[in-house]
Design a protein around this motif. Structure first.
Motif, PDB file in Angstrom:
ATOM      1  N   ARG A 269      45.978   1.595   8.643  1.00 45.02           N
ATOM      2  CA  ARG A 269      47.453   1.635   8.608  1.00 45.02           C
ATOM      3  C   ARG A 269      48.029   2.731   9.494  1.00 45.02           C
ATOM      4  N   THR A 270      47.196   3.703   9.864  1.00 41.60           N
ATOM      5  CA  THR A 270      47.699   4.797  10.705  1.00 41.60           C
ATOM      6  C   THR A 270      47.154   4.733  12.137  1.00 41.60           C
ATOM      7  N   GLY A 271      46.544   3.602  12.489  1.00 39.92           N
ATOM      8  CA  GLY A 271      46.192   3.369  13.884  1.00 39.92           C
ATOM      9  C   GLY A 271      44.796   3.746  14.316  1.00 39.92           C
ATOM     10  N   PHE A 272      43.932   4.156  13.383  1.00 36.87           N
ATOM     11  CA  PHE A 272      42.569   4.542  13.748  1.00 36.87           C
ATOM     12  C   PHE A 272      41.632   3.340  13.590  1.00 36.87           C
ATOM     13  N   GLU A 273      41.848   2.344  14.414  1.00 37.49           N
ATOM     14  CA  GLU A 273      41.145   1.072  14.306  1.00 37.49           C
ATOM     15  C   GLU A 273      39.637   1.226  14.488  1.00 37.49           C
ATOM     16  N   LYS A 274      39.227   1.961  15.498  1.00 38.15           N
ATOM     17  CA  LYS A 274      37.792   2.105  15.777  1.00 38.15           C
ATOM     18  C   LYS A 274      37.070   2.776  14.613  1.00 38.15           C
ATOM     19  N   GLU A 275      37.661   3.850  14.093  1.00 42.06           N
ATOM     20  CA  GLU A 275      37.051   4.563  12.969  1.00 42.06           C
ATOM     21  C   GLU A 275      37.012   3.682  11.720  1.00 42.06           C
ATOM     22  N   ALA A 276      38.050   2.878  11.533  1.00 37.81           N
ATOM     23  CA  ALA A 276      38.096   1.977  10.385  1.00 37.81           C
ATOM     24  C   ALA A 276      36.990   0.937  10.449  1.00 37.81           C
ATOM     25  N   GLN A 277      36.736   0.403  11.638  1.00 43.23           N
ATOM     26  CA  GLN A 277      35.703  -0.620  11.781  1.00 43.23           C
ATOM     27  C   GLN A 277      34.315  -0.065  11.472  1.00 43.23           C
ATOM     28  N   VAL A 278      34.085   1.189  11.803  1.00 45.48           N
ATOM     29  CA  VAL A 278      32.817   1.830  11.452  1.00 45.48           C
ATOM     30  C   VAL A 278      32.663   1.885   9.940  1.00 45.48           C
ATOM     31  N   GLN A 279      33.754   2.265   9.247  1.00 42.76           N
ATOM     32  CA  GLN A 279      33.719   2.349   7.787  1.00 42.76           C
ATOM     33  C   GLN A 279      33.543   0.969   7.161  1.00 42.76           C
ATOM     34  N   ILE A 280      34.224  -0.021   7.708  1.00 48.85           N
ATOM     35  CA  ILE A 280      34.118  -1.382   7.200  1.00 48.85           C
ATOM     36  C   ILE A 280      32.683  -1.899   7.321  1.00 48.85           C
ATOM     37  N   LYS A 281      32.038  -1.620   8.427  1.00 47.80           N
ATOM     38  CA  LYS A 281      30.653  -2.056   8.622  1.00 47.80           C
ATOM     39  C   LYS A 281      29.721  -1.425   7.588  1.00 47.80           C
ATOM     40  N   LYS A 282      29.883  -0.143   7.346  1.00 45.23           N
ATOM     41  CA  LYS A 282      29.037   0.547   6.367  1.00 45.23           C
ATOM     42  C   LYS A 282      29.236  -0.029   4.970  1.00 45.23           C
ATOM     43  N   ASN A 283      30.496  -0.231   4.587  1.00 50.09           N
ATOM     44  CA  ASN A 283      30.775  -0.753   3.251  1.00 50.09           C
ATOM     45  C   ASN A 283      30.273  -2.183   3.082  1.00 50.09           C
ATOM     46  N   THR A 284      30.421  -2.995   4.108  1.00 50.83           N
ATOM     47  CA  THR A 284      29.993  -4.386   4.030  1.00 50.83           C
ATOM     48  C   THR A 284      28.500  -4.484   3.736  1.00 50.83           C
ATOM     49  N   GLU A 285      27.721  -3.602   4.335  1.00 51.11           N
ATOM     50  CA  GLU A 285      26.277  -3.592   4.090  1.00 51.11           C
ATOM     51  C   GLU A 285      25.961  -3.244   2.640  1.00 51.11           C
ATOM     52  N   ILE A 286      26.789  -2.404   2.030  1.00 49.86           N
ATOM     53  CA  ILE A 286      26.569  -1.988   0.646  1.00 49.86           C
ATOM     54  C   ILE A 286      27.017  -3.079  -0.330  1.00 49.86           C
ATOM     55  N   PHE A 287      28.137  -3.717  -0.055  1.00 45.47           N
ATOM     56  CA  PHE A 287      28.702  -4.703  -0.980  1.00 45.47           C
ATOM     57  C   PHE A 287      27.823  -5.939  -1.134  1.00 45.47           C
ATOM     58  N   GLY A 288      27.237  -6.395  -0.051  1.00 42.38           N
ATOM     59  CA  GLY A 288      26.454  -7.620  -0.112  1.00 42.38           C
ATOM     60  C   GLY A 288      27.307  -8.796  -0.573  1.00 42.38           C
ATOM     61  N   ASP A 289      26.765  -9.581  -1.512  1.00 40.35           N
ATOM     62  CA  ASP A 289      27.474 -10.771  -2.001  1.00 40.35           C
ATOM     63  C   ASP A 289      28.124 -10.559  -3.367  1.00 40.35           C
ATOM     64  N   GLU A 290      28.177  -9.323  -3.830  1.00 40.98           N
ATOM     65  CA  GLU A 290      28.703  -9.064  -5.170  1.00 40.98           C
ATOM     66  C   GLU A 290      30.226  -9.211  -5.226  1.00 40.98           C
ATOM     67  N   THR A 291      30.728  -9.607  -6.394  1.00 44.10           N
ATOM     68  CA  THR A 291      32.162  -9.613  -6.637  1.00 44.10           C
ATOM     69  C   THR A 291      32.645  -8.173  -6.757  1.00 44.10           C
ATOM     70  N   ILE A 292      33.803  -7.883  -6.157  1.00 47.56           N
ATOM     71  CA  ILE A 292      34.338  -6.525  -6.156  1.00 47.56           C
ATOM     72  C   ILE A 292      35.671  -6.510  -6.892  1.00 47.56           C
ATOM     73  N   ILE A 293      35.797  -5.605  -7.843  1.00 53.07           N
ATOM     74  CA  ILE A 293      37.051  -5.391  -8.572  1.00 53.07           C
ATOM     75  C   ILE A 293      37.665  -4.093  -8.079  1.00 53.07           C
ATOM     76  N   THR A 294      38.958  -4.095  -7.773  1.00 55.88           N
ATOM     77  CA  THR A 294      39.617  -2.887  -7.274  1.00 55.88           C
ATOM     78  C   THR A 294      40.735  -2.427  -8.207  1.00 55.88           C
ATOM     79  N   SER A 295      40.882  -1.120  -8.309  1.00 54.53           N
ATOM     80  CA  SER A 295      42.037  -0.538  -8.998  1.00 54.53           C
ATOM     81  C   SER A 295      43.245  -0.466  -8.079  1.00 54.53           C
ATOM     82  N   CYS A 296      42.978  -0.284  -6.792  1.00 55.86           N
ATOM     83  CA  CYS A 296      44.026   0.051  -5.831  1.00 55.86           C
ATOM     84  C   CYS A 296      44.524  -1.177  -5.079  1.00 55.86           C
ATOM     85  N   ALA A 297      45.838  -1.319  -4.993  1.00 53.93           N
ATOM     86  CA  ALA A 297      46.424  -2.425  -4.245  1.00 53.93           C
ATOM     87  C   ALA A 297      46.083  -2.340  -2.764  1.00 53.93           C
TER      88      ALA A 297
END
Length: 222
Positions: free
Chosen positions: A46-74
């Protein structure tokens, strides 16, 4: 199932995590948390750091796998749903609504009158309007503000506005709080920890939806 707490509930509004876990346990939901949970990348995106965000997204995706994810935060919900690829994700308001329909949470309704703030990420961006309202109305009477659903007023916390333009955020908070007070309700409920953090301390009780259920739902052990 993974309960993804999000940075705000994990670090600043820990009572939201506590309330959420209590509800999940009461409903016998089989879940786990990530001990080394990292940011979903929402703020970076949301603040324009697209490249850094994609790095974080890749790391999280590897951890999540195929599991259902429940979030507290909108904000986490919007990010995981719309900025990641093919995740099975639910916001806690959706799960709570489902659990209530399935009678897996024992709630008691009372005469308390409350109002509800639609967060931008959960409402306008993801079209989640009915589920949190259904949850609230299973416990209390909902008194709507002037601007609701798609026309809800932003609290001013997101998109880096609070950090870059605090004076604008203060004006937005004042507008929303005035609408809440106009309902004559003493309790304001939201489904976004970021909104709760920004709207609190204005002579209103401000609660996350999970905190509201724990405090006023008359929950009983099975």
């Amino acid at each position: 199932m993974i309960y993804f707490r999000g940075c705000t509930a994990r670090q600043k509004q820990t009572t939201i995590q506590e309330a959420t876990e209590k509800l999940l346990k009461l409903a016998d939901v089989d879940y786990r948390i990530l001990e080394n949970e990292k940011c979903c990348g929402s703020v970076l995106l949301r603040t324009g750091f697209e490249k850094e965000a994609q790095v974080q997204i890749k790391k999280n995706t590897e951890i999540f796998g195929d599991e259902t994810i429940i979030t507290s935060c909108a904000g986490c919900y919007k990010t995981l749903l719309q900025d990641y690829d093919d995740l099975n994700v639910m916001h806690i308001s959706q799960l709570l609504n489902q659990l209530i329909v399935e009678r897996k949470l024992n709630l008691s309704k009372n005469d308390l009158e409350v109002t509800y703030h639609d967060s931008c990420h959960l409402g306008r961006h993801c079209k989640i309007f009915d589920e949190p309202r259904n949850v609230i109305e299973s416990v209390a009477n909902l008194c709507e503000m002037k601007n609701i659903r798609e026309n809800s007023l932003c609290c001013g916390a997101g998109g880096g506005v609070k950090s870059a333009y605090p004076e604008i955020t203060n004006q937005m908070v004042e507008s929303r709080i005035n609408q809440a007070k106009a309902t004559d309700c003493k309790t304001l409920i939201t489904s976004c920890p970021f909104c709760k953090l920004n709207l609190k301390d204005h002579d209103l009780e401000v609660l996350d939806l999970t905190e509201f259920l724990v405090k006023y739902g008359g929950l009983n052990e099975k």
